[in-house]
Scaffold this motif. Sequence first.
Motif, PDB file in Angstrom:
ATOM      1  N   UNK A 133       4.953   3.844 -13.127  1.00 54.59           N
ATOM      2  CA  UNK A 133       5.977   2.876 -13.549  1.00 54.59           C
ATOM      3  C   UNK A 133       5.371   1.492 -13.731  1.00 54.59           C
ATOM      4  N   UNK A 134       4.492   1.088 -12.826  1.00 51.90           N
ATOM      5  CA  UNK A 134       3.850  -0.224 -12.940  1.00 51.90           C
ATOM      6  C   UNK A 134       3.040  -0.310 -14.236  1.00 51.90           C
ATOM      7  N   UNK A 135       2.308   0.741 -14.558  1.00 48.21           N
ATOM      8  CA  UNK A 135       1.542   0.769 -15.802  1.00 48.21           C
ATOM      9  C   UNK A 135       2.445   0.723 -17.026  1.00 48.21           C
ATOM     10  N   UNK A 136       3.547   1.443 -16.959  1.00 48.75           N
ATOM     11  CA  UNK A 136       4.508   1.469 -18.058  1.00 48.75           C
ATOM     12  C   UNK A 136       5.030   0.062 -18.348  1.00 48.75           C
ATOM     13  N   UNK A 137       5.494  -0.619 -17.311  1.00 54.78           N
ATOM     14  CA  UNK A 137       6.074  -1.951 -17.510  1.00 54.78           C
ATOM     15  C   UNK A 137       5.031  -2.961 -17.984  1.00 54.78           C
ATOM     16  N   UNK A 138       3.804  -2.855 -17.477  1.00 53.41           N
ATOM     17  CA  UNK A 138       2.761  -3.767 -17.937  1.00 53.41           C
ATOM     18  C   UNK A 138       2.461  -3.542 -19.420  1.00 53.41           C
ATOM     19  N   UNK A 142      -2.846   7.235 -12.514  1.00 54.75           N
ATOM     20  CA  UNK A 142      -1.399   7.279 -12.735  1.00 54.75           C
ATOM     21  C   UNK A 142      -0.948   6.028 -13.500  1.00 54.75           C
ATOM     22  N   UNK A 143      -1.519   4.882 -13.156  1.00 53.61           N
ATOM     23  CA  UNK A 143      -1.187   3.633 -13.837  1.00 53.61           C
ATOM     24  C   UNK A 143      -1.468   3.760 -15.334  1.00 53.61           C
ATOM     25  N   UNK A 144      -2.620   4.351 -15.676  1.00 50.62           N
ATOM     26  CA  UNK A 144      -2.984   4.458 -17.089  1.00 50.62           C
ATOM     27  C   UNK A 144      -2.058   5.406 -17.844  1.00 50.62           C
ATOM     28  N   UNK A 145      -1.541   6.443 -17.172  1.00 46.13           N
ATOM     29  CA  UNK A 145      -0.575   7.335 -17.827  1.00 46.13           C
ATOM     30  C   UNK A 145       0.690   6.554 -18.172  1.00 46.13           C
ATOM     31  N   UNK A 146       1.149   5.727 -17.236  1.00 43.57           N
ATOM     32  CA  UNK A 146       2.301   4.880 -17.510  1.00 43.57           C
ATOM     33  C   UNK A 146       2.013   3.866 -18.599  1.00 43.57           C
ATOM     34  N   UNK A 147       0.783   3.360 -18.618  1.00 41.43           N
ATOM     35  CA  UNK A 147       0.380   2.389 -19.644  1.00 41.43           C
ATOM     36  C   UNK A 147       0.512   3.026 -21.029  1.00 41.43           C
ATOM     37  N   UNK A 191       0.828  -1.199   0.000  1.00 40.20           N
ATOM     38  CA  UNK A 191       0.000   0.000   0.000  1.00 40.20           C
ATOM     39  C   UNK A 191       0.863   1.250   0.000  1.00 40.20           C
ATOM     40  N   UNK A 192       1.921   1.266   0.816  1.00 42.12           N
ATOM     41  CA  UNK A 192       2.768   2.453   0.868  1.00 42.12           C
ATOM     42  C   UNK A 192       3.461   2.702  -0.468  1.00 42.12           C
ATOM     43  N   UNK A 193       3.804   1.662  -1.189  1.00 38.76           N
ATOM     44  CA  UNK A 193       4.393   1.809  -2.523  1.00 38.76           C
ATOM     45  C   UNK A 193       3.378   2.468  -3.455  1.00 38.76           C
ATOM     46  N   UNK A 194       2.118   2.065  -3.343  1.00 33.59           N
ATOM     47  CA  UNK A 194       1.071   2.607  -4.200  1.00 33.59           C
ATOM     48  C   UNK A 194       0.721   4.054  -3.885  1.00 33.59           C
ATOM     49  N   UNK A 195       1.147   4.569  -2.745  1.00 32.44           N
ATOM     50  CA  UNK A 195       0.811   5.942  -2.389  1.00 32.44           C
ATOM     51  C   UNK A 195       1.559   6.965  -3.232  1.00 32.44           C
ATOM     52  N   UNK A 196       2.527   6.540  -3.998  1.00 39.49           N
ATOM     53  CA  UNK A 196       3.275   7.438  -4.870  1.00 39.49           C
ATOM     54  C   UNK A 196       2.798   7.274  -6.310  1.00 39.49           C
ATOM     55  N   UNK A 197       2.314   8.367  -6.891  1.00 44.92           N
ATOM     56  CA  UNK A 197       1.827   8.312  -8.275  1.00 44.92           C
ATOM     57  C   UNK A 197       2.919   7.811  -9.216  1.00 44.92           C
ATOM     58  N   UNK A 198       4.157   8.177  -8.958  1.00 46.39           N
ATOM     59  CA  UNK A 198       5.258   7.749  -9.835  1.00 46.39           C
ATOM     60  C   UNK A 198       5.409   6.230  -9.840  1.00 46.39           C
ATOM     61  N   UNK A 199       5.181   5.570  -8.705  1.00 51.87           N
ATOM     62  CA  UNK A 199       5.269   4.104  -8.663  1.00 51.87           C
ATOM     63  C   UNK A 199       4.135   3.457  -9.447  1.00 51.87           C
ATOM     64  N   UNK A 200       2.934   4.022  -9.343  1.00 53.64           N
ATOM     65  CA  UNK A 200       1.804   3.476 -10.106  1.00 53.64           C
ATOM     66  C   UNK A 200       2.023   3.693 -11.606  1.00 53.64           C
TER      67      UNK A 200
END
Length: 161
Positions: A14-19, A47-52, A3-12
């Motif tokens: 990045x996750x979207x980008x890699x997926x 944020x995930x969708x921006x990385x996507x 959860x704490x990792x997800x609190x940062x938009x930049x981490x979400x």
Amino acid sequence: PLLSINLFASNRRKAGYFMAYSQAAEILGNLADGETIKIASHSMGGAYSKGFIQGLKKYAKENGIDMKGKIEMEIDLAPFQPTSQSAQPGVPTTVVAHNGDTVAGAEPMPGANNNVTRKDKKSGMSEHSVDSYNQKEINQFVPQSQNNGSGSSKWEEKPQN
């Protein structure tokens, strides 16, 4: 910890980008002629969708795929931390937020078409749920797709086989 990792938009993001990058060949390879990608997200998914989008674009660039017009739109319902992200260049982004959303708030996202509903009232946490959006709000603020690959502008859900 997760959860704490997800609190940062930049981490979400990045996750979207890699997926997206890992799935881009399949996603882009399965688009019918003239079909476009529409991305819809809620809350932390913004944020995930921006990385996507970034991941799809990076893969396309590396593989000589023209992405012009391929991503038709992004819709963000109640994006969490909207001021810590921004609409992706070339992708029309619509934000729909509720006034009184105690989780995500209703601050504008840079570069997006920002819409705030229920301006006349303050409410509580229930206003954050994706189910809190009614059909009138969706019709009013979410743009209609111009192209779904079938020659019709109507959005359709296709059953999973």
